[in-house]
Write a protein that holds these residues in place. Structure first.
Motif, PDB file in Angstrom:
ATOM      1  N   GLY A   1       0.788  -1.216   0.000  1.00 29.38           N
ATOM      2  CA  GLY A   1       0.000   0.000   0.000  1.00 29.38           C
ATOM      3  C   GLY A   1       0.822   1.268   0.000  1.00 29.38           C
ATOM      4  N   TYR A   2       0.112   2.372   0.150  1.00 21.56           N
ATOM      5  CA  TYR A   2       0.731   3.701   0.095  1.00 21.56           C
ATOM      6  C   TYR A   2      -0.058   4.662   0.971  1.00 21.56           C
ATOM      7  CZ  TYR A   2       1.232   8.442  -1.774  1.00 21.56           C
ATOM      8  OH  TYR A   2       1.396   9.792  -1.900  1.00 21.56           O
ATOM      9  N   THR A   3       0.649   5.392   1.817  1.00 19.92           N
ATOM     10  CA  THR A   3       0.051   6.511   2.543  1.00 19.92           C
ATOM     11  C   THR A   3       0.920   7.737   2.280  1.00 19.92           C
ATOM     12  OG1 THR A   3       1.233   5.839   4.534  1.00 19.92           O
ATOM     13  CG2 THR A   3      -1.077   5.240   4.397  1.00 19.92           C
ATOM     14  N   PRO A   4       0.301   8.844   1.902  1.00 22.42           N
ATOM     15  CA  PRO A   4       1.081  10.049   1.620  1.00 22.42           C
ATOM     16  C   PRO A   4       1.725  10.616   2.884  1.00 22.42           C
ATOM     17  CG  PRO A   4      -1.282  10.462   1.383  1.00 22.42           C
ATOM     18  CD  PRO A   4      -1.126   9.022   1.670  1.00 22.42           C
ATOM     19  N   SER A   5       2.881  11.232   2.695  1.00 17.90           N
ATOM     20  CA  SER A   5       3.595  11.845   3.824  1.00 17.90           C
ATOM     21  C   SER A   5       2.903  13.141   4.232  1.00 17.90           C
ATOM     22  CB  SER A   5       5.043  12.128   3.419  1.00 17.90           C
ATOM     23  OG  SER A   5       5.068  13.131   2.415  1.00 17.90           O
TER      24      SER A   5
ATOM     25  N   THR B   1      -9.234  16.784  -7.260  1.00 13.79           N
ATOM     26  CA  THR B   1      -7.925  17.385  -6.996  1.00 13.79           C
ATOM     27  C   THR B   1      -7.113  16.543  -6.008  1.00 13.79           C
ATOM     28  OG1 THR B   1      -8.806  18.823  -5.248  1.00 13.79           O
ATOM     29  CG2 THR B   1      -8.725  19.728  -7.494  1.00 13.79           C
ATOM     30  N   VAL B   2      -7.789  15.889  -5.070  1.00 11.31           N
ATOM     31  CA  VAL B   2      -7.085  15.002  -4.126  1.00 11.31           C
ATOM     32  C   VAL B   2      -6.478  13.829  -4.873  1.00 11.31           C
ATOM     33  CG1 VAL B   2      -7.383  13.399  -2.203  1.00 11.31           C
ATOM     34  CG2 VAL B   2      -8.417  15.652  -2.098  1.00 11.31           C
ATOM     35  N   ILE B   3      -7.255  13.208  -5.759  1.00 16.02           N
ATOM     36  CA  ILE B   3      -6.750  12.048  -6.507  1.00 16.02           C
ATOM     37  C   ILE B   3      -5.627  12.464  -7.446  1.00 16.02           C
ATOM     38  CG2 ILE B   3      -7.377  10.324  -8.248  1.00 16.02           C
ATOM     39  CD1 ILE B   3     -10.085  10.063  -6.826  1.00 16.02           C
ATOM     40  N   SER B   4      -5.721  13.654  -8.042  1.00 13.77           N
ATOM     41  CA  SER B   4      -4.632  14.086  -8.924  1.00 13.77           C
ATOM     42  C   SER B   4      -3.370  14.425  -8.130  1.00 13.77           C
ATOM     43  CB  SER B   4      -5.069  15.278  -9.775  1.00 13.77           C
ATOM     44  OG  SER B   4      -5.255  16.423  -8.986  1.00 13.77           O
ATOM     45  N   THR B   5      -3.521  14.871  -6.888  1.00 12.35           N
ATOM     46  CA  THR B   5      -2.365  15.205  -6.053  1.00 12.35           C
ATOM     47  C   THR B   5      -1.751  13.969  -5.403  1.00 12.35           C
ATOM     48  OG1 THR B   5      -3.329  17.359  -5.549  1.00 12.35           O
ATOM     49  CG2 THR B   5      -1.573  16.601  -4.097  1.00 12.35           C
ATOM     50  N   LEU B   6      -2.598  13.093  -4.842  1.00 15.46           N
ATOM     51  CA  LEU B   6      -2.112  11.957  -4.057  1.00 15.46           C
ATOM     52  C   LEU B   6      -2.077  10.643  -4.824  1.00 15.46           C
ATOM     53  CD1 LEU B   6      -4.004  12.605  -0.703  1.00 15.46           C
ATOM     54  CD2 LEU B   6      -1.738  13.385  -1.389  1.00 15.46           C
ATOM     55  N   GLY B   7      -2.790  10.557  -5.922  1.00 13.00           N
ATOM     56  CA  GLY B   7      -2.887   9.308  -6.653  1.00 13.00           C
ATOM     57  C   GLY B   7      -4.143   8.559  -6.257  1.00 13.00           C
ATOM     58  N   THR B   8      -4.351   7.420  -6.892  1.00 12.85           N
ATOM     59  CA  THR B   8      -5.538   6.616  -6.642  1.00 12.85           C
ATOM     60  C   THR B   8      -5.502   6.052  -5.229  1.00 12.85           C
ATOM     61  OG1 THR B   8      -5.564   6.010  -8.971  1.00 12.85           O
ATOM     62  CG2 THR B   8      -6.891   4.663  -7.496  1.00 12.85           C
ATOM     63  N   PRO B   9      -6.608   6.171  -4.481  1.00  7.49           N
ATOM     64  CA  PRO B   9      -6.618   5.665  -3.096  1.00  7.49           C
ATOM     65  C   PRO B   9      -6.650   4.141  -3.054  1.00  7.49           C
ATOM     66  CG  PRO B   9      -8.787   6.459  -3.701  1.00  7.49           C
ATOM     67  CD  PRO B   9      -7.876   6.793  -4.847  1.00  7.49           C
ATOM     68  N   SER B  10      -6.267   3.599  -1.904  1.00 16.02           N
ATOM     69  CA  SER B  10      -6.328   2.152  -1.696  1.00 16.02           C
ATOM     70  C   SER B  10      -7.767   1.675  -1.767  1.00 16.02           C
ATOM     71  CB  SER B  10      -5.736   1.773  -0.337  1.00 16.02           C
ATOM     72  OG  SER B  10      -4.419   2.234  -0.234  1.00 16.02           O
ATOM     73  N   THR B  11      -8.670   2.466  -1.198  1.00 20.56           N
ATOM     74  CA  THR B  11     -10.092   2.137  -1.204  1.00 20.56           C
ATOM     75  C   THR B  11     -10.886   3.409  -0.978  1.00 20.56           C
ATOM     76  OG1 THR B  11     -11.776   0.677  -0.264  1.00 20.56           O
ATOM     77  CG2 THR B  11     -10.189   1.616   1.264  1.00 20.56           C
TER      78      THR B  11
ATOM     79  N   ASP C   1     -15.672   9.242   0.741  1.00 19.55           N
ATOM     80  CA  ASP C   1     -14.433   9.334   1.503  1.00 19.55           C
ATOM     81  C   ASP C   1     -13.352   8.490   0.831  1.00 19.55           C
ATOM     82  OD1 ASP C   1     -15.910  10.850   3.238  1.00 19.55           O
ATOM     83  OD2 ASP C   1     -16.111   9.285   4.746  1.00 19.55           O
ATOM     84  N   LEU C   2     -12.104   8.964   0.930  1.00 18.73           N
ATOM     85  CA  LEU C   2     -10.963   8.273   0.331  1.00 18.73           C
ATOM     86  C   LEU C   2     -10.048   7.757   1.437  1.00 18.73           C
ATOM     87  CD1 LEU C   2     -10.085  10.901  -2.420  1.00 18.73           C
ATOM     88  CD2 LEU C   2     -11.482   8.852  -2.664  1.00 18.73           C
ATOM     89  N   PHE C   3      -9.504   6.559   1.244  1.00 14.02           N
ATOM     90  CA  PHE C   3      -8.624   5.952   2.243  1.00 14.02           C
ATOM     91  C   PHE C   3      -7.342   5.478   1.576  1.00 14.02           C
ATOM     92  CE2 PHE C   3     -12.949   5.398   3.749  1.00 14.02           C
ATOM     93  CZ  PHE C   3     -12.863   5.915   5.024  1.00 14.02           C
ATOM     94  N   TYR C   4      -6.210   5.904   2.123  1.00 14.16           N
ATOM     95  CA  TYR C   4      -4.891   5.452   1.678  1.00 14.16           C
ATOM     96  C   TYR C   4      -4.324   4.594   2.804  1.00 14.16           C
ATOM     97  CZ  TYR C   4      -5.353   8.955  -1.975  1.00 14.16           C
ATOM     98  OH  TYR C   4      -5.794   9.671  -3.047  1.00 14.16           O
ATOM     99  N   VAL C   5      -4.012   3.337   2.508  1.00 14.09           N
ATOM    100  CA  VAL C   5      -3.626   2.369   3.534  1.00 14.09           C
ATOM    101  C   VAL C   5      -2.269   1.770   3.187  1.00 14.09           C
ATOM    102  CG1 VAL C   5      -4.295   0.262   4.740  1.00 14.09           C
ATOM    103  CG2 VAL C   5      -6.058   1.785   3.834  1.00 14.09           C
ATOM    104  N   SER C   6      -1.393   1.685   4.184  1.00 12.25           N
ATOM    105  CA  SER C   6      -0.117   0.989   4.005  1.00 12.25           C
ATOM    106  C   SER C   6       0.132   0.110   5.227  1.00 12.25           C
ATOM    107  CB  SER C   6       1.036   1.973   3.819  1.00 12.25           C
ATOM    108  OG  SER C   6       1.254   2.719   4.993  1.00 12.25           O
TER     109      SER C   6
ATOM    110  N   VAL D   1      -4.652   6.884   6.025  1.00 13.23           N
ATOM    111  CA  VAL D   1      -4.979   8.300   5.859  1.00 13.23           C
ATOM    112  C   VAL D   1      -6.393   8.340   5.301  1.00 13.23           C
ATOM    113  CG1 VAL D   1      -4.486  10.419   4.597  1.00 13.23           C
ATOM    114  CG2 VAL D   1      -2.608   9.062   5.521  1.00 13.23           C
ATOM    115  N   ALA D   2      -7.306   8.948   6.055  1.00  9.47           N
ATOM    116  CA  ALA D   2      -8.705   9.063   5.653  1.00  9.47           C
ATOM    117  C   ALA D   2      -8.979  10.504   5.262  1.00  9.47           C
ATOM    118  CB  ALA D   2      -9.620   8.642   6.799  1.00  9.47           C
ATOM    119  N   ILE D   3      -9.493  10.685   4.063  1.00 17.41           N
ATOM    120  CA  ILE D   3      -9.862  12.020   3.600  1.00 17.41           C
ATOM    121  C   ILE D   3     -11.371  12.027   3.440  1.00 17.41           C
ATOM    122  CG2 ILE D   3      -9.588  13.727   1.778  1.00 17.41           C
ATOM    123  CD1 ILE D   3      -6.786  12.576   1.341  1.00 17.41           C
TER     124      ILE D   3
END
Length: 151
Positions: A31-35, A51-61, A69-74, A93-95
């Protein structure tokens, strides 16, 4: 006789080193979580889902309740020898988004001792309540009056 003894000692030493090498830990990262530096580019109340997806990339889920809501999981796993893999760390990271797909909150969670721990949180409004079904269910325990059930 000396040649056989020397060969046996060499075989035992080689087998010992091979056994030690087999017990070295194998680490896997998923997985990936942004710094925090990258998350600083996301502004609550300004940025949108796109804009979040273009900045951070595709979320994990994303949220299964269709709130957007977007979730980045590592996660970090370690395997030692023949033992089962063990999760060493997990970060989420939950947005959170509102009905118009505008960011309302950015949260970072960690996993410590099997408990979810809030590492950081950014919220625009102090009155935001994120009450899940499970929290509602557990919140009603003990709030019953015996008179409600006896008629």
């Amino acid at each position: 006789m000396g040649f056989t003894f020397k060969r046996t000692v060499t075989g035992v030493v080689f087998t010992g080193f091979l056994g030690l090498a087999a017990c070295s830990p194998i680490e896997r990262f998923h997985g990936y979580t942004p710094s925090e530096d990258v998350l600083a580019d996301i502004f609550v109340g300004v940025d949108t889902r796109d804009t979040v997806i273009s900045t951070l990339g595709t979320p994990s889920t994303s949220d299964v309740t269709n709130s957007g809501d977007l979730f980045y999981v590592s996660s970090h796993w370690k395997t030692i020898g023949p033992f089962a893999p063990k999760e060493v760390s997990r970060e989420v990271v939950a947005i959170r988004m509102d009905a118009n797909d505008v960011v309302t909150n950015v949260e970072r969670f960690g996993l410590e001792d099997g408990n979810v721990v809030v590492v950081s949180r950014r919220v625009t409004e102090g009155s935001i309540q994120d009450i899940t079904f499970l929290r509602q269910l557990l919140g009603t325990l003990g709030n019953f009056d015996a008179g409600q059930f006896i008629k």
